[in-house]
Design a protein around this motif. Structure first.
Motif, PDB file in Angstrom:
ATOM      1  N   ALA A  85      36.802  40.748  33.523  1.00  0.00           N
ATOM      2  CA  ALA A  85      35.870  41.416  34.430  1.00  0.00           C
ATOM      3  C   ALA A  85      34.452  41.046  34.066  1.00  0.00           C
ATOM      4  CB  ALA A  85      36.059  42.921  34.366  1.00  0.00           C
ATOM      5  N   GLY A  86      33.644  40.780  35.088  1.00  0.00           N
ATOM      6  CA  GLY A  86      32.250  40.434  34.835  1.00  0.00           C
ATOM      7  C   GLY A  86      31.352  41.634  35.053  1.00  0.00           C
ATOM      8  N   ASP A  87      31.827  42.645  35.751  1.00  0.00           N
ATOM      9  CA  ASP A  87      31.041  43.856  35.950  1.00  0.00           C
ATOM     10  C   ASP A  87      32.002  45.007  36.212  1.00  0.00           C
ATOM     11  OD1 ASP A  87      30.077  42.895  39.340  1.00  0.00           O
ATOM     12  OD2 ASP A  87      31.965  43.664  38.554  1.00  0.00           O
ATOM     13  N   ALA A  88      31.452  46.183  36.537  1.00  0.00           N
ATOM     14  CA  ALA A  88      32.280  47.369  36.701  1.00  0.00           C
ATOM     15  C   ALA A  88      33.263  47.222  37.852  1.00  0.00           C
ATOM     16  CB  ALA A  88      31.385  48.588  36.933  1.00  0.00           C
ATOM     17  N   GLY A  89      32.973  46.338  38.804  1.00  0.00           N
ATOM     18  CA  GLY A  89      33.857  46.138  39.936  1.00  0.00           C
ATOM     19  C   GLY A  89      34.978  45.171  39.655  1.00  0.00           C
ATOM     20  N   GLY A  90      35.025  44.577  38.451  1.00  0.00           N
ATOM     21  CA  GLY A  90      36.083  43.651  38.100  1.00  0.00           C
ATOM     22  C   GLY A  90      35.820  42.223  38.513  1.00  0.00           C
ATOM     23  N   THR A  91      34.616  41.890  38.951  1.00  0.00           N
ATOM     24  CA  THR A  91      34.289  40.517  39.331  1.00  0.00           C
ATOM     25  C   THR A  91      34.150  39.641  38.097  1.00  0.00           C
ATOM     26  OG1 THR A  91      33.116  41.269  41.302  1.00  0.00           O
ATOM     27  CG2 THR A  91      32.630  39.047  40.538  1.00  0.00           C
ATOM     28  N   LYS A  92      34.738  38.447  38.151  1.00  0.00           N
ATOM     29  CA  LYS A  92      34.582  37.475  37.087  1.00  0.00           C
ATOM     30  C   LYS A  92      33.588  36.416  37.545  1.00  0.00           C
ATOM     31  CE  LYS A  92      35.199  34.758  33.556  1.00  0.00           C
ATOM     32  NZ  LYS A  92      34.593  35.063  32.247  1.00  0.00           N
ATOM     33  N   TYR A  93      32.485  36.299  36.837  1.00  0.00           N
ATOM     34  CA  TYR A  93      31.474  35.313  37.164  1.00  0.00           C
ATOM     35  C   TYR A  93      31.763  34.024  36.411  1.00  0.00           C
ATOM     36  CZ  TYR A  93      28.943  39.110  39.345  1.00  0.00           C
ATOM     37  OH  TYR A  93      28.598  40.158  40.170  1.00  0.00           O
ATOM     38  N   ASN A 137      39.289  31.043  47.220  1.00  0.00           N
ATOM     39  CA  ASN A 137      40.733  31.076  46.985  1.00  0.00           C
ATOM     40  C   ASN A 137      41.194  31.851  45.750  1.00  0.00           C
ATOM     41  OD1 ASN A 137      41.925  29.005  49.086  1.00  0.00           O
ATOM     42  ND2 ASN A 137      40.073  28.045  48.253  1.00  0.00           N
ATOM     43  N   ILE A 138      40.275  32.269  44.887  1.00  0.00           N
ATOM     44  CA  ILE A 138      40.663  33.034  43.705  1.00  0.00           C
ATOM     45  C   ILE A 138      40.071  34.434  43.805  1.00  0.00           C
ATOM     46  CG2 ILE A 138      40.703  33.138  41.185  1.00  0.00           C
ATOM     47  CD1 ILE A 138      40.245  30.138  41.103  1.00  0.00           C
ATOM     48  N   ASP A 139      40.916  35.426  43.888  1.00  0.00           N
ATOM     49  CA  ASP A 139      40.465  36.810  44.047  1.00  0.00           C
ATOM     50  C   ASP A 139      39.614  37.258  42.859  1.00  0.00           C
ATOM     51  OD1 ASP A 139      41.798  37.019  46.440  1.00  0.00           O
ATOM     52  OD2 ASP A 139      43.592  37.960  45.579  1.00  0.00           O
ATOM     53  N   GLY A 140      38.531  37.965  43.163  1.00  0.00           N
ATOM     54  CA  GLY A 140      37.703  38.556  42.116  1.00  0.00           C
ATOM     55  C   GLY A 140      36.799  37.590  41.388  1.00  0.00           C
ATOM     56  N   VAL A 141      36.665  36.372  41.901  1.00  0.00           N
ATOM     57  CA  VAL A 141      35.855  35.356  41.229  1.00  0.00           C
ATOM     58  C   VAL A 141      34.584  35.071  42.025  1.00  0.00           C
ATOM     59  CG1 VAL A 141      35.740  32.847  40.836  1.00  0.00           C
ATOM     60  CG2 VAL A 141      37.605  34.174  39.859  1.00  0.00           C
ATOM     61  N   THR A 142      33.467  34.992  41.313  1.00  0.00           N
ATOM     62  CA  THR A 142      32.216  34.515  41.888  1.00  0.00           C
ATOM     63  C   THR A 142      31.756  33.338  41.043  1.00  0.00           C
ATOM     64  OG1 THR A 142      31.561  36.682  42.750  1.00  0.00           O
ATOM     65  CG2 THR A 142      29.814  35.047  42.430  1.00  0.00           C
ATOM     66  N   ALA A 143      31.854  32.144  41.594  1.00  0.00           N
ATOM     67  CA  ALA A 143      31.502  30.926  40.865  1.00  0.00           C
ATOM     68  C   ALA A 143      30.130  30.424  41.297  1.00  0.00           C
ATOM     69  CB  ALA A 143      32.559  29.850  41.105  1.00  0.00           C
ATOM     70  N   ASN A 144      29.352  29.976  40.322  1.00  0.00           N
ATOM     71  CA  ASN A 144      28.022  29.434  40.587  1.00  0.00           C
ATOM     72  C   ASN A 144      27.884  28.081  39.901  1.00  0.00           C
ATOM     73  OD1 ASN A 144      26.632  31.755  41.996  1.00  0.00           O
ATOM     74  ND2 ASN A 144      27.257  32.778  40.103  1.00  0.00           N
ATOM     75  N   LEU A 153      43.356  32.754  34.677  1.00  0.00           N
ATOM     76  CA  LEU A 153      42.228  32.172  35.393  1.00  0.00           C
ATOM     77  C   LEU A 153      42.277  30.644  35.321  1.00  0.00           C
ATOM     78  CD1 LEU A 153      39.619  32.439  36.975  1.00  0.00           C
ATOM     79  CD2 LEU A 153      38.398  32.781  34.811  1.00  0.00           C
ATOM     80  N   ALA A 154      42.573  30.112  34.138  1.00  0.00           N
ATOM     81  CA  ALA A 154      42.684  28.656  33.985  1.00  0.00           C
ATOM     82  C   ALA A 154      43.786  28.102  34.882  1.00  0.00           C
ATOM     83  CB  ALA A 154      42.951  28.295  32.531  1.00  0.00           C
ATOM     84  N   TYR A 155      44.894  28.819  34.968  1.00  0.00           N
ATOM     85  CA  TYR A 155      45.999  28.414  35.844  1.00  0.00           C
ATOM     86  C   TYR A 155      45.541  28.380  37.300  1.00  0.00           C
ATOM     87  CZ  TYR A 155      50.388  28.772  38.472  1.00  0.00           C
ATOM     88  OH  TYR A 155      51.404  28.563  39.376  1.00  0.00           O
TER      89      TYR A 155
END
Length: 333
Positions: A33-41, A67-74, A280-282
């Motif tokens: 989790a990247g924040d309280a909402g479970g987002t992974k940055y 395509n990956i739930d809960g992910v925010t990529a930058n 996540l790697a998978y």
């Protein structure tokens, strides 16, 4: 009586709010989790905006987000391979584009990493495409061979970059070093392109997938020569540095290029930290190959990303999450 009731209600509301706040804060520490909402940055380390890493990194960020739930990529523009090693090692990036030779140097503590501790937390995700060592000169410079670089002003890549290591090694097999140049300029792709156009330098080493935006831009505004490396020197380079391969830059790749150009190449690869979540790697690996068409739509080098060659020439241990996907697809090292 009324005032006491109101006071009790207000205290009760305050207590509920405090409990809810503590519970939410506690849930924010879930793995991945990247924040309280479970987002992974996810931070994707690439290179300069005029190279190949950056547009491919932008394509990865898009397909991960879609395509990956809960992910925010930058996507992050960086100094490329050597800097990206450091970003992965320090936990400041989650996935990075790195030349396979630089990855090998870092893992073994040699070359540009000599005298430093081995970087032991690097794991491979995939081999992606060949990065060609391109030597580009202005036509007015009179440069037609590597030997002609002697006494000339040459951009040799950003300090500590993969390009800089390639430039040094190619010069060495031709019996040259930086002292033999008129000037050895440590420049990024963007800076090299600008100075070639302005005739401030005579030539530049640029290691990247083709076509490289920086060279394309120069060729559209300035008469250039793409310098060949002779077959015997290519073989000498491969013997000395086994991560190199011989390759050609097809004619017509750049404006005014009328013949195929022989040179050498390394492989670009995707590197992740050892402690990256296995699931996540998978999912990242799976998404790259299942959404390959979207990558191709962004840059031609996406065509080189193939499942069959994803582990060919891998210089380090593969991340177990990625390896799980490859084994499902019948791919092994």
């Amino acid at each position: 009586m009324f005032k006491k009731s109101v006071t009790k209600i207000l205290l009760l509301v305050l207590l509920v709010a405090l409990v809810a706040g503590c519970t939410a804060q506690g849930n924010g520490d879930d793995e991945g989790a990247g924040d309280a909402g479970g987002t992974k940055y996810i931070s994707i380390a690439t290179g300069g905006t005029a190279g190949t890493y950056y547009p491919l990194g932008s394509a990865l960020s898009q397909i991960f987000n879609d395509n990956i739930d809960g992910v925010t990529a930058n996507v992050e523009s960086t100094g490329a391979s050597v800097e990206n090693i450091e970003l992965i090692a320090k936990g400041d990036a989650d996935i990075a584009f790195i030349q396979n030779d630089i990855t090998y140097y870092a893992a073994e503590g040699i070359e540009v990493f000599e005298g430093k501790d081995k970087v032991e937390n690097l794991r491979g995700l995939a081999m992606v495409y060949p990065e060609l060592v391109q030597i580009v000169a202005t036509k007015d410079s009179g440069i037609e061979s590597v030997e002609d670089l002697k006494g000339k002003k040459v951009a040799i890549g950003a300090p500590g970059s993969g390009t800089e290591a390639n430039a040094r090694q190619i010069l060495a097999i031709h019996g040259l070093d930086y002292d033999d140049l008129g000037k050895a300029d440590f420049l990024s792709f963007d800076e090299a392109a600008a100075q070639l156009q302005d005739k401030q330098i005579d030539a530049a080493f640029i290691t990247a997938g083709i076509p490289t935006a920086a060279i394309t831009e120069v060729s559209q505004n300035t008469d250039i020569v793409v310098v060949s490396v002779s077959e015997d020197k290519i073989n000498e380079a491969i013997e000395e540095y086994p991560y190199y391969i011989g390759i050609e830059i097809p004619k017509g790749t750049y404006e005014g290029q009328e013949a195929d150009i022989s040179t050498i190449a390394v492989m670009a690869m995707l590197v992740v930290p050892e402690d990256l979540d296995e699931d996540l790697a998978y999912n990242m690996t799976k998404t790259i190959f299942e959404q390959r068409d979207d990558i191709i739509a962004t840059h031609e080098r996406g065509k080189d990303i193939q499942l069959e060659t994803a582990l060919t020439g891998m210089p380090i241990e593969v991340h177990p999450g990625a390896m799980k996907y490859y084994e499902e697809q019948g791919i092994s090292q």
